[in-house]
Motif scaffolding. Structure first.
Motif, short mmCIF file in Angstrom:
data_model
loop_
_atom_site.label_atom_id
_atom_site.label_comp_id
_atom_site.label_asym_id
_atom_site.label_seq_id
_atom_site.Cartn_x
_atom_site.Cartn_y
_atom_site.Cartn_z
N LYS A 170 0.90 -1.27 -0.23
CA LYS A 170 0.23 -0.18 -0.15
C LYS A 170 0.67 1.39 0.18
CE LYS A 170 -4.27 -2.03 2.20
NZ LYS A 170 -5.03 -2.15 3.35
N LEU A 171 2.36 1.28 0.32
CA LEU A 171 2.67 2.06 0.72
C LEU A 171 3.47 2.32 -1.29
CD1 LEU A 171 4.65 4.55 2.34
CD2 LEU A 171 6.72 2.63 3.08
N ASN A 172 4.03 1.40 -1.06
CA ASN A 172 4.76 1.56 -2.19
C ASN A 172 3.65 1.59 -3.04
OD1 ASN A 172 6.72 1.31 -4.12
ND2 ASN A 172 6.52 -1.17 -4.14
N GLY A 173 2.43 1.71 -3.55
CA GLY A 173 1.47 1.93 -4.70
C GLY A 173 0.97 3.36 -4.24
N GLY A 174 0.80 3.85 -3.34
CA GLY A 174 0.41 4.68 -2.44
C GLY A 174 0.97 6.20 -2.39
N ALA A 175 1.22 6.50 -1.04
CA ALA A 175 1.86 8.07 -0.28
C ALA A 175 3.39 7.76 -0.91
CB ALA A 175 1.83 7.66 0.74
N TRP A 176 4.08 6.06 -0.76
CA TRP A 176 5.56 6.32 -1.65
C TRP A 176 5.54 7.03 -3.08
CZ3 TRP A 176 9.69 6.95 1.74
CH2 TRP A 176 11.00 6.96 1.15
N ASN A 177 4.50 6.25 -3.74
CA ASN A 177 4.91 6.51 -5.58
C ASN A 177 4.52 8.11 -5.36
OD1 ASN A 177 4.18 5.53 -8.32
ND2 ASN A 177 1.86 6.30 -7.85
N ASN A 178 3.66 8.58 -4.90
CA ASN A 178 3.53 9.99 -4.75
C ASN A 178 4.44 11.24 -4.82
OD1 ASN A 178 0.07 9.21 -5.64
ND2 ASN A 178 -0.60 9.87 -2.92
N TYR A 179 5.36 10.58 -3.76
CA TYR A 179 6.75 11.22 -3.36
C TYR A 179 7.33 10.78 -4.95
CZ TYR A 179 11.01 12.40 -2.19
OH TYR A 179 12.23 13.39 -1.97
N GLU A 180 7.76 9.73 -5.56
CA GLU A 180 8.67 9.56 -6.48
C GLU A 180 7.67 10.49 -7.48
OE1 GLU A 180 9.81 5.58 -5.24
OE2 GLU A 180 7.88 5.54 -6.69
N GLN A 181 6.71 10.53 -7.45
CA GLN A 181 6.17 11.16 -8.82
C GLN A 181 5.87 12.48 -9.15
OE1 GLN A 181 7.14 9.44 -11.94
NE2 GLN A 181 7.58 7.33 -10.37
N GLN A 182 5.39 12.75 -7.97
CA GLN A 182 4.50 14.07 -7.60
C GLN A 182 5.53 15.16 -7.19
OE1 GLN A 182 0.03 13.56 -6.03
NE2 GLN A 182 0.66 11.97 -7.36
N THR A 183 5.89 15.08 -5.50
CA THR A 183 6.24 15.64 -5.05
C THR A 183 8.06 16.04 -5.50
OG1 THR A 183 5.44 14.81 -2.97
CG2 THR A 183 7.67 15.91 -2.72
N MET A 184 8.69 15.04 -6.45
CA MET A 184 9.77 14.96 -6.52
C MET A 184 9.96 16.15 -7.72
SD MET A 184 12.59 14.30 -5.22
CE MET A 184 13.73 13.28 -6.49
N ILE A 185 8.84 16.23 -8.98
CA ILE A 185 8.29 17.13 -10.11
C ILE A 185 8.02 18.53 -9.18
CG2 ILE A 185 6.92 17.30 -11.57
CD1 ILE A 185 6.27 14.60 -11.96
N ARG A 186 7.47 18.26 -8.26
CA ARG A 186 7.73 20.06 -7.97
C ARG A 186 8.81 20.43 -7.01
NH1 ARG A 186 2.63 17.27 -5.55
NH2 ARG A 186 3.72 17.70 -3.35
N ARG A 187 9.76 19.55 -6.49
CA ARG A 187 10.46 20.12 -5.31
C ARG A 187 11.82 20.28 -6.73
NH1 ARG A 187 11.51 21.22 0.28
NH2 ARG A 187 8.85 20.44 0.85
N THR A 188 11.71 19.89 -7.32
CA THR A 188 13.10 19.87 -8.60
C THR A 188 12.97 20.86 -10.10
OG1 THR A 188 12.29 18.16 -9.94
CG2 THR A 188 13.31 17.27 -8.63
N GLN A 189 11.72 21.94 -9.40
CA GLN A 189 11.79 22.80 -9.88
C GLN A 189 13.07 24.08 -10.07
OE1 GLN A 189 8.74 23.64 -13.07
NE2 GLN A 189 8.46 21.51 -11.75
#
Length: 276
Positions: A170-189
């Motif tokens: 659930k972590l791998n497909g949920g909150a952790w995936n959100n970090y990898e695919q969404q938070t990283m994109i925002r933070r690396t702008q």
């Protein structure tokens, strides 16, 4: 004299052929670390192995591997996301068996059928495919995710079992995936280059009849170079039985890992990377 020279040349050739499992990241694949400085020894287990992850004669990232736990301590890479297919083939690390084996990651089948390696011999040094079968509530969690790379070869390189831990599904497909695919994109702008280190804290339980450790926590830290005068950093940590990720400063993560590992003050990046 000629014989001595030939011996020296032969020794040099043998050393060059052993480029996958290395003695240190400072001398072998420092390019994956900010200012070419890897994390300090406070993360190192009793039986560490330094791997410059090589696929098709090119290095793609660096992994500190724990042979006893059969999981990576961390994988370090440069964040370069892009579109592409997700590979399906899983690879293993031949040089964990011994230095005479290929220095590029290979399929289990290749080692068993072309190099006459037994599955028992392979399994002594690392996790194998069978270790990740029939897991309940867990799946294969990348530390260095394939989605953080922009071509098929670099994505394929992440599909080595030395870059995988048993992660809460659930972590791998949920909150952790959100970090990898969404938070990283925002933070690396605005970042010119982003160095990432993703790790796993060993836990008290195992899978595959005690062969592979189930981490208690998964963590990630990034150091981003905006320009010559601006560097920023961030970090996250997640308990490996909850679908929840906590956003931290780099300094907060280092202090948390210092407590969790209990081997001294943890330093993940060169001191120029901001801790606040």
């Amino acid at each position: 004299m000629l014989w001595l020279l030939l011996l020296q040349v032969l020794a040099s050739c043998l050393w060059l052929g052993h480029g996958e499992v290395v003695k240190s990241f400072e001398t072998s694949c420092p390019q994956f670390f900010f200012r070419e400085i890897p994390p300090n020894e406070a993360l190192e287990p009793r039986n560490p192995t330094w791997i410059c992850q090589r696929y098709k004669n090119q290095y793609y990232f660096a992994t500190l591997y724990d042979r006893k736990m059969r999981i990576p301590v961390y994988s370090a890479y440069i964040y370069q996301p892009g579109p592409g297919k997700r590979p399906k083939t899983w690879l293993v690390e031949p040089q964990l068996i011994g230095p005479t084996f290929p220095k590029t990651m290979e399929k289990e089948w290749t080692l068993l059928n072309q190099y006459n390696v037994t599955l028992e011999k392979l399994s002594q040094s690392q996790a194998i495919l069978h270790d990740y079968k029939n897991l309940t509530g867990l799946n294969r969690g990348h530390l260095n995710p394939n989605g953080h790379h922009d071509d098929y070869s670099s994505r394929m390189a992440t599909f080595t079992l030395t870059n995988i831990v048993p992660q809460d599904e659930k972590l791998n497909g949920g909150a952790w995936n959100n970090y990898e695919q969404q938070t990283m994109i925002r933070r690396t702008q605005g970042c010119k280059i982003t160095y990432a280190i993703v790790g796993a804290v060993p836990g008290n339980t195992y899978v595959s009849e005690g062969r592979v450790n189930r981490p208690s926590h998964i963590w990630s830290a990034a150091c981003c170079v905006v320009d010559n005068n601006h560097i920023k950093a961030w970090a996250v940590i997640a308990e490996n039985d909850k679908n929840q990720v906590e956003l931290l400063t780099l300094g907060e993560l280092e202090d948390t890992l210092t407590e969790l590992y209990g081997r001294g003050q943890v330093s993940l990046f060169d001191s120029d990377c901001p801790r606040e």
